[in-house]
Scaffold this motif. Structure first.
Motif, PDB file in Angstrom:
ATOM      1  N   SER A  86      68.834 167.187  41.620  1.00  0.00           N
ATOM      2  CA  SER A  86      70.088 167.928  41.514  1.00  0.00           C
ATOM      3  C   SER A  86      70.747 168.163  42.860  1.00  0.00           C
ATOM      4  O   SER A  86      71.911 168.501  42.908  1.00  0.00           O
ATOM      5  CB  SER A  86      69.826 169.275  40.829  1.00  0.00           C
TER       6      SER A  86
ATOM      7  N   ASP B 231      84.854 157.582  36.629  1.00  0.00           N
ATOM      8  CA  ASP B 231      84.409 158.829  36.004  1.00  0.00           C
ATOM      9  C   ASP B 231      83.652 158.557  34.705  1.00  0.00           C
ATOM     10  O   ASP B 231      82.660 159.221  34.399  1.00  0.00           O
ATOM     11  CB  ASP B 231      85.606 159.737  35.724  1.00  0.00           C
TER      12      ASP B 231
ATOM     13  N   LEU C 293      80.139 157.475  35.541  1.00  0.00           N
ATOM     14  CA  LEU C 293      79.347 158.590  36.051  1.00  0.00           C
ATOM     15  C   LEU C 293      78.953 159.544  34.926  1.00  0.00           C
ATOM     16  O   LEU C 293      77.823 160.071  34.912  1.00  0.00           O
ATOM     17  CB  LEU C 293      80.123 159.334  37.137  1.00  0.00           C
ATOM     18  N   ARG C 294      79.832 159.755  33.966  1.00  0.00           N
ATOM     19  CA  ARG C 294      79.473 160.575  32.801  1.00  0.00           C
ATOM     20  C   ARG C 294      78.345 159.921  32.016  1.00  0.00           C
ATOM     21  O   ARG C 294      77.452 160.602  31.502  1.00  0.00           O
ATOM     22  CB  ARG C 294      80.692 160.767  31.886  1.00  0.00           C
TER      23      ARG C 294
ATOM     24  N   TRP D  19      75.943 158.193  33.160  1.00  0.00           N
ATOM     25  CA  TRP D  19      74.668 158.439  33.852  1.00  0.00           C
ATOM     26  C   TRP D  19      74.024 159.725  33.340  1.00  0.00           C
ATOM     27  O   TRP D  19      72.797 159.830  33.249  1.00  0.00           O
ATOM     28  CB  TRP D  19      74.892 158.515  35.360  1.00  0.00           C
ATOM     29  N   GLU D  20      74.835 160.697  32.988  1.00  0.00           N
ATOM     30  CA  GLU D  20      74.326 161.965  32.457  1.00  0.00           C
ATOM     31  C   GLU D  20      73.918 161.854  30.993  1.00  0.00           C
ATOM     32  O   GLU D  20      72.839 162.273  30.591  1.00  0.00           O
ATOM     33  CB  GLU D  20      75.390 163.054  32.593  1.00  0.00           C
TER      34      GLU D  20
ATOM     35  N   ARG E 243      73.629 159.028  28.926  1.00  0.00           N
ATOM     36  CA  ARG E 243      72.732 157.887  28.687  1.00  0.00           C
ATOM     37  C   ARG E 243      72.763 157.359  27.260  1.00  0.00           C
ATOM     38  O   ARG E 243      72.019 156.448  26.914  1.00  0.00           O
ATOM     39  CB  ARG E 243      71.291 158.232  29.084  1.00  0.00           C
TER      40      ARG E 243
ATOM     41  N   ASP F 136      79.862 161.586  44.602  1.00  0.00           N
ATOM     42  CA  ASP F 136      79.384 162.246  43.393  1.00  0.00           C
ATOM     43  C   ASP F 136      77.852 162.274  43.346  1.00  0.00           C
ATOM     44  O   ASP F 136      77.198 161.271  43.636  1.00  0.00           O
ATOM     45  CB  ASP F 136      79.933 161.511  42.167  1.00  0.00           C
ATOM     46  N   GLN F 137      77.291 163.416  42.966  1.00  0.00           N
ATOM     47  CA  GLN F 137      75.841 163.569  42.909  1.00  0.00           C
ATOM     48  C   GLN F 137      75.187 162.584  41.936  1.00  0.00           C
ATOM     49  O   GLN F 137      74.073 162.109  42.168  1.00  0.00           O
ATOM     50  CB  GLN F 137      75.481 165.002  42.498  1.00  0.00           C
ATOM     51  N   ARG F 138      75.876 162.260  40.868  1.00  0.00           N
ATOM     52  CA  ARG F 138      75.303 161.333  39.898  1.00  0.00           C
ATOM     53  C   ARG F 138      75.110 159.949  40.500  1.00  0.00           C
ATOM     54  O   ARG F 138      74.105 159.269  40.221  1.00  0.00           O
ATOM     55  CB  ARG F 138      76.186 161.289  38.646  1.00  0.00           C
TER      56      ARG F 138
ATOM     57  N   ASP G 258      72.032 160.111  42.691  1.00  0.00           N
ATOM     58  CA  ASP G 258      70.814 160.053  41.897  1.00  0.00           C
ATOM     59  C   ASP G 258      70.489 158.608  41.501  1.00  0.00           C
ATOM     60  O   ASP G 258      69.326 158.186  41.533  1.00  0.00           O
ATOM     61  CB  ASP G 258      70.957 160.915  40.649  1.00  0.00           C
ATOM     62  N   ALA G 259      71.513 157.860  41.118  1.00  0.00           N
ATOM     63  CA  ALA G 259      71.303 156.459  40.772  1.00  0.00           C
ATOM     64  C   ALA G 259      70.860 155.658  41.999  1.00  0.00           C
ATOM     65  O   ALA G 259      69.979 154.785  41.916  1.00  0.00           O
ATOM     66  CB  ALA G 259      72.584 155.866  40.191  1.00  0.00           C
TER      67      ALA G 259
END
Length: 306
Positions: free
Chosen positions: A2, A199, A202-203, A205-206, A208, A250-252, A255-256
Protein backbone atom coordinates in the motif's frame (compact mmCIF):
# COMPACT_ATOMS: atom_id res chain seq x y z
CA UNK A 1 1.50 -3.33 -0.90
CA UNK A 2 0.00 0.00 0.00
CA UNK A 3 2.92 2.39 0.42
CA UNK A 4 5.73 1.14 -1.81
CA UNK A 5 7.33 3.85 -3.94
CA UNK A 6 9.13 3.59 -7.27
CA UNK A 7 12.37 4.57 -5.52
CA UNK A 8 11.85 1.77 -3.01
CA UNK A 9 11.27 -0.77 -5.76
CA UNK A 10 14.33 0.37 -7.69
CA UNK A 11 16.35 0.19 -4.50
CA UNK A 12 15.92 -3.58 -4.51
CA UNK A 13 18.50 -4.11 -7.18
CA UNK A 14 16.55 -3.44 -10.36
CA UNK A 15 19.21 -1.20 -11.82
CA UNK A 16 21.91 -3.76 -11.21
CA UNK A 17 20.60 -6.68 -13.26
CA UNK A 18 22.74 -6.02 -16.32
CA UNK A 19 26.20 -7.13 -17.28
CA UNK A 20 28.86 -4.43 -16.69
CA UNK A 21 29.32 -3.98 -20.43
CA UNK A 22 25.86 -2.45 -20.76
CA UNK A 23 25.32 1.17 -19.90
CA UNK A 24 22.66 1.55 -17.26
CA UNK A 25 19.15 2.33 -18.53
CA UNK A 26 20.14 2.29 -22.19
CA UNK A 27 17.82 0.54 -24.62
CA UNK A 28 20.28 -1.49 -26.65
CA UNK A 29 18.16 -3.27 -29.25
CA UNK A 30 20.40 -3.50 -32.30
CA UNK A 31 19.17 -5.07 -35.55
CA UNK A 32 22.71 -6.26 -36.27
CA UNK A 33 22.62 -8.32 -33.06
CA UNK A 34 19.42 -10.04 -34.19
CA UNK A 35 20.23 -10.57 -37.89
CA UNK A 36 19.97 -14.35 -37.58
CA UNK A 37 16.61 -14.17 -35.85
CA UNK A 38 15.22 -11.62 -38.30
CA UNK A 39 16.31 -13.79 -41.24
CA UNK A 40 14.82 -16.91 -39.69
CA UNK A 41 11.44 -15.22 -39.17
CA UNK A 42 11.41 -13.79 -42.70
CA UNK A 43 12.26 -17.22 -44.10
CA UNK A 44 9.06 -18.51 -42.45
CA UNK A 45 6.92 -16.07 -44.42
CA UNK A 46 4.60 -18.84 -45.72
CA UNK A 47 4.43 -20.90 -42.53
CA UNK A 48 0.71 -20.21 -42.01
CA UNK A 49 -0.29 -21.00 -45.59
CA UNK A 50 -0.66 -17.47 -46.93
CA UNK A 51 1.75 -14.65 -47.82
CA UNK A 52 3.58 -12.63 -45.19
CA UNK A 53 2.65 -14.93 -42.27
CA UNK A 54 -1.06 -14.64 -43.02
CA UNK A 55 -3.27 -17.71 -43.06
CA UNK A 56 -4.43 -19.22 -46.33
CA UNK A 57 -7.91 -17.71 -45.84
CA UNK A 58 -6.40 -14.22 -45.47
CA UNK A 59 -6.55 -14.07 -41.66
CA UNK A 60 -3.83 -11.81 -40.21
CA UNK A 61 -4.64 -12.63 -36.57
CA UNK A 62 -4.34 -16.41 -36.64
CA UNK A 63 -2.88 -18.68 -35.54
CA UNK A 64 -2.54 -17.39 -31.98
CA UNK A 65 1.10 -17.00 -31.06
CA UNK A 66 2.54 -16.64 -34.57
CA UNK A 67 0.14 -14.48 -36.56
CA UNK A 68 1.17 -11.83 -39.05
CA UNK A 69 0.23 -9.08 -36.61
CA UNK A 70 2.43 -10.54 -33.89
CA UNK A 71 5.30 -11.24 -36.28
CA UNK A 72 5.38 -7.63 -37.46
CA UNK A 73 5.49 -6.41 -33.86
CA UNK A 74 8.30 -8.83 -33.01
CA UNK A 75 10.33 -7.87 -36.08
CA UNK A 76 9.97 -4.25 -35.00
CA UNK A 77 11.16 -5.20 -31.51
CA UNK A 78 14.20 -6.83 -33.11
CA UNK A 79 15.04 -3.60 -34.91
CA UNK A 80 13.56 -4.34 -38.32
CA UNK A 81 12.04 -1.56 -40.40
CA UNK A 82 9.61 -1.46 -43.30
CA UNK A 83 12.49 -0.39 -45.55
CA UNK A 84 14.93 -3.09 -44.46
CA UNK A 85 13.53 -6.03 -46.45
CA UNK A 86 11.13 -6.48 -49.40
CA UNK A 87 9.20 -9.12 -47.47
CA UNK A 88 8.53 -6.65 -44.67
CA UNK A 89 7.52 -4.03 -47.21
CA UNK A 90 5.09 -6.50 -48.74
CA UNK A 91 3.64 -7.37 -45.34
CA UNK A 92 3.02 -3.70 -44.62
CA UNK A 93 1.24 -3.33 -47.97
CA UNK A 94 -0.97 -6.34 -47.15
CA UNK A 95 -1.78 -4.88 -43.76
CA UNK A 96 -2.89 -1.59 -45.30
CA UNK A 97 -5.04 -3.55 -47.77
CA UNK A 98 -7.03 -4.65 -44.71
CA UNK A 99 -7.66 -1.08 -43.56
CA UNK A 100 -11.20 0.28 -43.89
CA UNK A 101 -11.95 3.72 -45.31
CA UNK A 102 -12.52 5.13 -41.81
CA UNK A 103 -9.04 4.05 -40.68
CA UNK A 104 -9.89 0.88 -38.73
CA UNK A 105 -8.09 -2.38 -39.51
CA UNK A 106 -9.69 -5.76 -40.18
CA UNK A 107 -8.00 -9.10 -39.59
CA UNK A 108 -9.47 -10.42 -42.85
CA UNK A 109 -11.28 -8.87 -45.82
CA UNK A 110 -14.67 -9.89 -44.38
CA UNK A 111 -14.13 -9.38 -40.64
CA UNK A 112 -15.48 -6.59 -38.49
CA UNK A 113 -13.55 -3.46 -37.52
CA UNK A 114 -11.99 -4.17 -34.14
CA UNK A 115 -10.17 -1.99 -31.61
CA UNK A 116 -7.80 -4.79 -30.61
CA UNK A 117 -6.81 -5.51 -34.22
CA UNK A 118 -6.43 -1.82 -35.02
CA UNK A 119 -4.27 -1.34 -31.91
CA UNK A 120 -2.02 -4.28 -32.78
CA UNK A 121 -1.76 -3.18 -36.41
CA UNK A 122 -0.80 0.39 -35.47
CA UNK A 123 1.70 -0.80 -32.86
CA UNK A 124 3.32 -3.09 -35.43
CA UNK A 125 3.49 -0.33 -38.03
CA UNK A 126 4.96 2.04 -35.46
CA UNK A 127 7.61 -0.47 -34.40
CA UNK A 128 8.56 -0.74 -38.06
CA UNK A 129 8.96 3.04 -38.32
CA UNK A 130 5.57 4.01 -39.77
CA UNK A 131 3.83 5.75 -36.86
CA UNK A 132 3.74 8.98 -38.85
CA UNK A 133 2.21 7.48 -41.99
CA UNK A 134 -1.01 9.28 -42.96
CA UNK A 135 -2.83 5.95 -43.23
CA UNK A 136 -1.78 5.07 -39.69
CA UNK A 137 -3.03 8.44 -38.48
CA UNK A 138 -6.49 7.57 -39.81
CA UNK A 139 -6.42 4.49 -37.60
CA UNK A 140 -5.45 6.52 -34.56
CA UNK A 141 -8.34 8.89 -35.19
CA UNK A 142 -10.78 5.98 -35.48
CA UNK A 143 -9.66 4.69 -32.09
CA UNK A 144 -9.95 8.09 -30.45
CA UNK A 145 -13.52 8.36 -31.67
CA UNK A 146 -14.48 4.88 -30.49
CA UNK A 147 -13.67 4.53 -26.81
CA UNK A 148 -16.20 3.19 -24.30
CA UNK A 149 -17.94 5.20 -21.61
CA UNK A 150 -15.61 3.78 -18.93
CA UNK A 151 -12.56 5.12 -20.80
CA UNK A 152 -11.19 1.97 -22.39
CA UNK A 153 -11.77 0.14 -25.65
CA UNK A 154 -13.53 -3.07 -26.64
CA UNK A 155 -14.50 -4.95 -29.78
CA UNK A 156 -18.16 -5.24 -30.80
CA UNK A 157 -18.09 -8.79 -32.17
CA UNK A 158 -18.91 -10.60 -28.91
CA UNK A 159 -22.48 -10.36 -27.64
CA UNK A 160 -22.68 -8.45 -24.40
CA UNK A 161 -24.35 -9.81 -21.30
CA UNK A 162 -26.55 -7.95 -18.87
CA UNK A 163 -23.95 -7.35 -16.16
CA UNK A 164 -21.75 -4.25 -15.80
CA UNK A 165 -18.70 -6.53 -16.07
CA UNK A 166 -19.52 -7.76 -19.57
CA UNK A 167 -20.60 -4.30 -20.66
CA UNK A 168 -17.22 -2.85 -19.65
CA UNK A 169 -14.27 -2.09 -21.91
CA UNK A 170 -11.87 -4.91 -22.67
CA UNK A 171 -8.56 -4.58 -20.77
CA UNK A 172 -6.68 -6.51 -23.45
CA UNK A 173 -7.93 -4.31 -26.26
CA UNK A 174 -7.23 -1.21 -24.18
CA UNK A 175 -3.63 -2.32 -23.62
CA UNK A 176 -3.10 -2.84 -27.36
CA UNK A 177 -4.51 0.62 -28.05
CA UNK A 178 -2.32 2.34 -25.46
CA UNK A 179 0.71 0.51 -26.83
CA UNK A 180 -0.01 1.95 -30.27
CA UNK A 181 -0.55 5.51 -29.03
CA UNK A 182 2.75 5.69 -27.16
CA UNK A 183 4.47 6.07 -30.54
CA UNK A 184 2.29 8.99 -31.62
CA UNK A 185 2.67 12.70 -30.91
CA UNK A 186 -0.60 13.18 -29.07
CA UNK A 187 -2.29 16.50 -28.41
CA UNK A 188 -3.27 17.54 -24.90
CA UNK A 189 -6.88 16.70 -25.77
CA UNK A 190 -5.87 13.26 -27.00
CA UNK A 191 -3.77 12.68 -23.87
CA UNK A 192 -6.86 13.30 -21.78
CA UNK A 193 -8.73 10.62 -23.73
CA UNK A 194 -5.82 8.20 -23.37
CA UNK A 195 -5.62 9.00 -19.66
CA UNK A 196 -9.11 7.59 -19.23
CA UNK A 197 -7.87 4.37 -20.81
CA UNK A 198 -4.93 4.32 -18.39
CA UNK A 199 -7.37 4.80 -15.52
CA UNK A 200 -9.43 1.83 -16.68
CA UNK A 201 -6.39 -0.45 -16.60
CA UNK A 202 -5.31 0.80 -13.19
CA UNK A 203 -8.81 0.10 -11.85
CA UNK A 204 -8.56 -3.40 -13.22
CA UNK A 205 -5.38 -3.97 -11.18
CA UNK A 206 -7.58 -3.51 -8.11
CA UNK A 207 -10.67 -5.46 -9.15
CA UNK A 208 -8.94 -8.22 -11.18
CA UNK A 209 -12.34 -9.49 -12.29
CA UNK A 210 -12.97 -10.64 -15.88
CA UNK A 211 -14.10 -7.58 -17.83
CA UNK A 212 -15.54 -6.85 -21.23
CA UNK A 213 -17.14 -9.18 -23.73
CA UNK A 214 -13.87 -11.16 -23.96
CA UNK A 215 -13.66 -11.52 -20.13
CA UNK A 216 -10.04 -10.49 -19.52
CA UNK A 217 -9.14 -10.90 -15.85
CA UNK A 218 -6.00 -10.73 -13.70
CA UNK A 219 -5.03 -14.10 -12.28
CA UNK A 220 -2.18 -16.61 -12.19
CA UNK A 221 -1.71 -16.69 -15.96
CA UNK A 222 -1.50 -12.89 -16.09
CA UNK A 223 1.32 -12.98 -13.51
CA UNK A 224 3.58 -15.26 -15.59
CA UNK A 225 6.00 -13.14 -17.59
CA UNK A 226 5.43 -13.60 -21.31
CA UNK A 227 7.66 -12.43 -24.11
CA UNK A 228 7.20 -11.55 -26.94
CA UNK A 229 4.28 -9.32 -25.98
CA UNK A 230 1.19 -10.94 -27.45
CA UNK A 231 -1.68 -10.66 -24.96
CA UNK A 232 -2.80 -9.10 -21.66
CA UNK A 233 0.03 -9.93 -19.25
CA UNK A 234 1.95 -8.42 -16.32
CA UNK A 235 5.11 -7.57 -18.28
CA UNK A 236 3.21 -6.03 -21.19
CA UNK A 237 0.93 -4.17 -18.75
CA UNK A 238 3.82 -2.56 -16.85
CA UNK A 239 5.79 -1.86 -20.01
CA UNK A 240 2.99 0.00 -21.78
CA UNK A 241 1.80 1.92 -18.72
CA UNK A 242 5.37 3.05 -17.96
CA UNK A 243 5.09 5.27 -21.05
CA UNK A 244 2.21 7.24 -19.50
CA UNK A 245 2.90 9.85 -16.83
CA UNK A 246 -0.60 9.38 -15.45
CA UNK A 247 0.21 5.75 -14.61
CA UNK A 248 3.73 6.29 -13.31
CA UNK A 249 2.42 8.47 -10.48
CA UNK A 250 -0.13 5.87 -9.37
CA UNK A 251 0.39 3.41 -6.50
CA UNK A 252 -1.30 0.63 -8.44
CA UNK A 253 1.34 0.90 -11.15
CA UNK A 254 4.06 0.80 -8.52
CA UNK A 255 2.56 -2.38 -7.10
CA UNK A 256 2.54 -3.98 -10.55
CA UNK A 257 6.15 -2.86 -11.07
CA UNK A 258 7.14 -4.50 -7.80
CA UNK A 259 5.49 -7.77 -8.87
CA UNK A 260 7.34 -7.67 -12.19
CA UNK A 261 10.64 -7.05 -10.40
CA UNK A 262 10.38 -10.47 -8.77
CA UNK A 263 10.79 -12.01 -12.25
CA UNK A 264 14.27 -10.51 -12.72
CA UNK A 265 17.70 -11.66 -11.64
CA UNK A 266 21.23 -10.41 -12.20
CA UNK A 267 21.11 -11.64 -15.80
CA UNK A 268 17.91 -9.82 -16.67
CA UNK A 269 14.23 -10.57 -17.14
CA UNK A 270 13.33 -14.25 -16.94
CA UNK A 271 10.65 -15.38 -19.39
CA UNK A 272 8.18 -17.70 -17.68
CA UNK A 273 5.77 -18.43 -20.51
CA UNK A 274 6.80 -17.55 -24.07
CA UNK A 275 4.38 -18.36 -26.88
CA UNK A 276 5.14 -21.92 -27.97
CA UNK A 277 6.01 -20.95 -31.53
CA UNK A 278 8.79 -18.62 -30.35
CA UNK A 279 10.61 -20.83 -27.84
CA UNK A 280 13.36 -21.80 -30.29
CA UNK A 281 14.49 -18.17 -30.49
CA UNK A 282 17.12 -17.08 -27.96
CA UNK A 283 15.04 -14.09 -26.82
CA UNK A 284 12.08 -16.31 -25.82
CA UNK A 285 13.43 -19.36 -24.00
CA UNK A 286 11.28 -20.58 -21.14
CA UNK A 287 12.84 -20.06 -17.72
CA UNK A 288 15.83 -18.17 -19.16
CA UNK A 289 16.79 -14.50 -19.08
CA UNK A 290 16.02 -12.75 -22.37
CA UNK A 291 18.29 -10.01 -23.68
CA UNK A 292 15.43 -8.51 -25.68
CA UNK A 293 12.99 -8.62 -22.76
CA UNK A 294 15.70 -7.08 -20.59
CA UNK A 295 15.99 -4.22 -23.08
CA UNK A 296 12.29 -3.59 -22.52
CA UNK A 297 12.92 -3.66 -18.75
CA UNK A 298 15.63 -1.04 -19.21
CA UNK A 299 13.15 1.03 -21.18
CA UNK A 300 10.75 0.86 -18.24
CA UNK A 301 13.49 2.17 -15.96
CA UNK A 302 14.31 4.93 -18.40
CA UNK A 303 10.65 5.94 -18.51
CA UNK A 304 10.69 6.17 -14.72
CA UNK A 305 13.60 8.58 -14.89
CA UNK A 306 16.14 6.31 -13.22
Amino acid sequence: MSDTTIDAVLGKGLTGILAPSRREHEVVTDPVSWTEEIRSIIDQEHVNGGPFWSRADGNLHAPAGFSMLLVLNVLGELGGTAESDPVLAGAVDLLFQNQAEDGAFRYSPTSGKLACITGQALAGLARLGLAGDARAEAGYRWLLDGRCNDGGWRCPTVRLGNSPETDASNPGATLFVLDAFRFRRNTAEDEEVLGKGVDSLLRHWETRIPLGPCAFGIGSRFAKVEYPFWRYNLFYYVYVLSHYRRARADQRFVDALEQLRTHTNHDGVVVDAPPRAWQSFRFARRGKPSALATDRWLEIQRNLGT
